[in-house]
Design an enzyme around this catalytic site. Structure first.
Site, PDB file in Angstrom:
ATOM      1  N   GLU A 223      -0.645  19.975  -1.105  1.00 46.30           N
ATOM      2  CA  GLU A 223       0.031  19.015  -1.973  1.00 46.30           C
ATOM      3  C   GLU A 223      -0.077  19.457  -3.428  1.00 46.30           C
ATOM      4  O   GLU A 223      -1.091  20.027  -3.826  1.00 46.30           O
ATOM      5  CB  GLU A 223      -0.620  17.626  -1.796  1.00 46.30           C
ATOM      6  CG  GLU A 223      -0.614  17.166  -0.345  1.00 46.30           C
ATOM      7  CD  GLU A 223      -1.557  16.003  -0.054  1.00 46.30           C
ATOM      8  OE1 GLU A 223      -1.804  15.192  -0.965  1.00 46.30           O
ATOM      9  OE2 GLU A 223      -2.057  15.912   1.091  1.00 46.30           O
ATOM     10  N   GLU A 334       3.330   8.175  -4.502  1.00 49.58           N
ATOM     11  CA  GLU A 334       2.321   7.477  -3.712  1.00 49.58           C
ATOM     12  C   GLU A 334       1.439   6.678  -4.659  1.00 49.58           C
ATOM     13  O   GLU A 334       1.107   7.162  -5.750  1.00 49.58           O
ATOM     14  CB  GLU A 334       1.471   8.503  -2.951  1.00 49.58           C
ATOM     15  CG  GLU A 334       0.304   7.904  -2.176  1.00 49.58           C
ATOM     16  CD  GLU A 334      -0.577   8.982  -1.521  1.00 49.58           C
ATOM     17  OE1 GLU A 334      -1.736   8.661  -1.225  1.00 49.58           O
ATOM     18  OE2 GLU A 334      -0.117  10.123  -1.331  1.00 49.58           O
TER      19      GLU A 334
END
Length: 419
Positions: A223, A334
């Site tokens: 990520e 997120e």
């Protein structure tokens, strides 16, 4: 040792033994526990903060240590003891469209970006910049062992809208994704904001995910993007970050360089350092470009920041599924929703505004691409979108000649439709 009510303030030597036998006061035992924790924290700091050739103080209070490339945390890994650093990737993904044209047209709308610490100096060749970990950083974590790690179950799982999974983790997403093929990397240009965080234990991030394996215990993930995380960094600054795990966030992996894994080769960009400037509502917009791809020759996963900075790589042996290819790519936002006072958090995602507000107000990802098995960058096929609660955070995709595949995403969290 004195009489009954005496103060055994030192708790040393024989008193330690007596203390352990329960013969001395609880305060002594408590002091011992504090001493033990202090020792553990100090040992961890010594492990993380490598000797610096030079140190630079950033205006935001960070200390950036310029550490010799061969002494970086990656080499604490037993499998990397004799690793020869690869100074450049064998192959770079080929661009399948005229990127100069896109960049020129976009230049009117977006501006260059750097890291805050650059105003006070730079690291010499042959070193890499590492954000120094301070005692307070480690003490904010739930334990020394958990410092620099994500909590489990924080991956959006578009295929199965399993309500238990969503509520248990407290993580909420607004993402675009592709699946059903073999992927060898992903790229996006990500609009940079400074979202407001309601609780220190919450965060807001915008990133791309390179995923392999199932969403069970064996998930592999790489990520990269930007995040605001008061718990991790001690402030509300927007920072460049990376993360990796090969077992669904259980034992492996961490943010940035907070464990051995990622091998950095670049002396100019520091993982976890503040990005500056950031976008403002109805004002100047700033974005960062991130590319992660698998080198077809060596098999390592490389990361590039902007057009000029190849940062380094995750060695392929760190992973099981990603040692071959990724089965899913996700891009988006997120947040952690810890439901303070039993209500949805007001932690913002992206700019804190909904996608329909558009450029200059809502946050975007543009020029979203994947890397195929011929090492070509190309437009993703069959993009899906996913969000747990579109009244809190939403996502809308589109495409045009200038921005290729793009989407706006984000939202304010708690509002009259998101109680």
């Amino acid at each position: 040792m004195g009489s009954g009510g005496a103060d055994f303030s030192g708790c040393r030597g024989l008193t330690v033994v007596l203390c352990l036998l329960g013969l001395l006061s609880l305060t002594c035992a408590a002091r011992l526990s504090v001493e033990r924790q202090k020792l553990e924290v100090q040992k961890h700091l010594n492990r993380l903060n490598k000797p610096a050739v030079k140190s630079i103080e950033s205006p935001d209070g960070d200390i950036i240590d310029c550490v010799h490339m061969a002494h970086q945390p990656a080499f604490d890994h037993p499998f990397l003891k004799d690793h020869k650093i690869q100074m450049r990737p064998s192959y770079h993904p080929e661009r399948l469209f005229d990127e100069n044209k896109v960049t020129e047209e976009s230049k009117e709308r977006t501006n260059p970006i750097s890291q805050l610490w650059h105003v006070n100096g730079k690291c010499p060749e042959g070193t890499i910049p590492i954000r120094r970990t301070k005692k307070d950083d480690v003490l904010r974590a739930s334990s020394v062992k958990r410092y620099g790690k994500k909590k489990r179950r924080s991956i959006p799982k578009p295929r199965s809208a399993d309500p238990d999974l969503m509520n248990e983790s407290g993580h909420q997403h607004a993402i675009a994704y592709v699946e059903g093929d073999k992927y060898y990397g992903a790229k996006a240009t990500i609009n940079v904001w400074e979202p407001k965080i309601q609780q220190p234990n919450e965060f807001s991030l915008s990133q791309l995910w390179i995923l392999g394996g199932s969403f069970g215990e064996d998930l592999n993930s790489i990520e990269a993007g930007w995040q605001v995380s008061p718990d991790l960094y001690g402030d509300n600054n927007t920072r460049l970050f990376t993360y990796w795990t090969s077992d669904a966030y259980q034992a492996t992996g961490c943010y940035n360089l907070l464990c051995s894994g990622f091998i950095q080769i670049n002396s100019e960009i520091a993982m976890g350092a503040s990005i500056s400037p950031v976008s403002a509502f109805r004002n100047s917009q700033y974005d960062i470009s991130i590319l992660v791809w698998k080198d077809p020759k060596e098999g390592h996963w490389w990361m590039q920041f902007g057009n000029d900075y190849v940062l380094g790589y995750w060695p392929s042996f760190l992973f099981s599924y990603l040692a071959d290819s990724a089965s899913m790519i996700e891009w988006g936002g997120e947040v952690v929703n810890s439901e303070p006072n039993g209500q949805h958090t007001s932690t913002q995602m992206g700019s804190g505004h909904f996608p329909e507000e558009g450029f200059g107000k809502a946050s975007y990802f543009r020029n979203v691409q994947v890397v195929d098995d011929s090492n070509n960058l190309k437009a993703p096929k069959g993009i899906g979108t996913f969000t747990e609660q579109s009244n809190c955070y939403d996502v809308q995709t589109g495409s045009n000649g200038d921005w290729g595949h793009y989407f706006y995403y984000g939202g304010p969290g708690r509002n009259s439709n998101c109680p």
